[in-house]
Design an enzyme around this catalytic site. Structure first.
Site, short mmCIF file in Angstrom:
data_model
loop_
_atom_site.label_atom_id
_atom_site.label_comp_id
_atom_site.label_asym_id
_atom_site.label_seq_id
_atom_site.Cartn_x
_atom_site.Cartn_y
_atom_site.Cartn_z
N ASN A 21 0.81 -1.21 0.00
CA ASN A 21 0.00 0.00 0.00
C ASN A 21 0.85 1.27 0.00
OD1 ASN A 21 -2.20 1.49 -0.01
ND2 ASN A 21 -3.01 0.85 1.93
N PRO A 59 -7.83 2.90 -0.76
CA PRO A 59 -8.55 2.55 0.47
C PRO A 59 -8.65 1.05 0.64
CG PRO A 59 -10.10 3.28 -1.22
CD PRO A 59 -8.71 3.39 -1.81
N CYS A 60 -7.66 0.49 1.23
CA CYS A 60 -7.62 -0.97 1.40
C CYS A 60 -8.86 -1.43 2.14
CB CYS A 60 -6.39 -1.35 2.19
SG CYS A 60 -5.12 -0.11 2.14
N TYR A 61 -9.38 -0.59 2.97
CA TYR A 61 -10.55 -1.00 3.75
C TYR A 61 -11.76 -1.23 2.87
CZ TYR A 61 -11.48 3.97 3.29
OH TYR A 61 -11.69 5.22 2.79
#
Length: 107
Positions: free
Chosen positions: A49, A56-58
């Site tokens: 990342n 936005p990994c989330y």
DNA sequence: GTTGTGACACATT
DNA sequence: AAATGTGCCACAA
């Protein structure tokens, strides 16, 4: 040109395309990136990342709509908060894919 | 250059 | 239903 749009860049591009209030699975991102087999690479890509602000990994979850244990990039709570801010209902670590999974067709 | 590992997904047992 | 094994690709040692 096209200096090696190596795997990662492609994945990042796809993740960046995820609209607000939606989530995508690794397999989904991998498929959009070009190969369903990149699911693992996608995870790795997000792991490094290099641009958490653009990636936005989330918003990326596994095929269960659940976040991985190692996902808590700052606290599982953080993840839940962020997604809820986007308009996604999160239950501890899982969301309703049927409702929030990103559908490219919608965009 | 080979081996091992990994934030996954799918098939089979 | 759950657990295990396999496939795929990329990176680290």
């Amino acid at each position: 040109m096209a200096q090696e749009k190596n795997s990662y860049e492609k994945i990042y591009e796809v993740v960046r395309q995820i609209p607000k209030g939606c989530v995508a699975t690794y397999g989904q991102v991998a498929a959009l990136a070009g190969n369903c087999r990149w699911a693992r690479v996608v995870g790795y890509a997000l792991h490094v990342n290099p641009d958490p602000e653009g990636i936005p990994c989330y918003r990326v979850v596994n095929r269960e709509g659940r976040l991985s244990d190692a996902f808590a990039f700052g606290g599982v709570n953080r993840q839940k908060l962020l997604l809820e801010e986007e308009g996604v209902t999160v239950h501890e670590n899982h969301v309703d894919l049927s409702t929030f999974q990103w559908k490219k067709s919608v965009f």
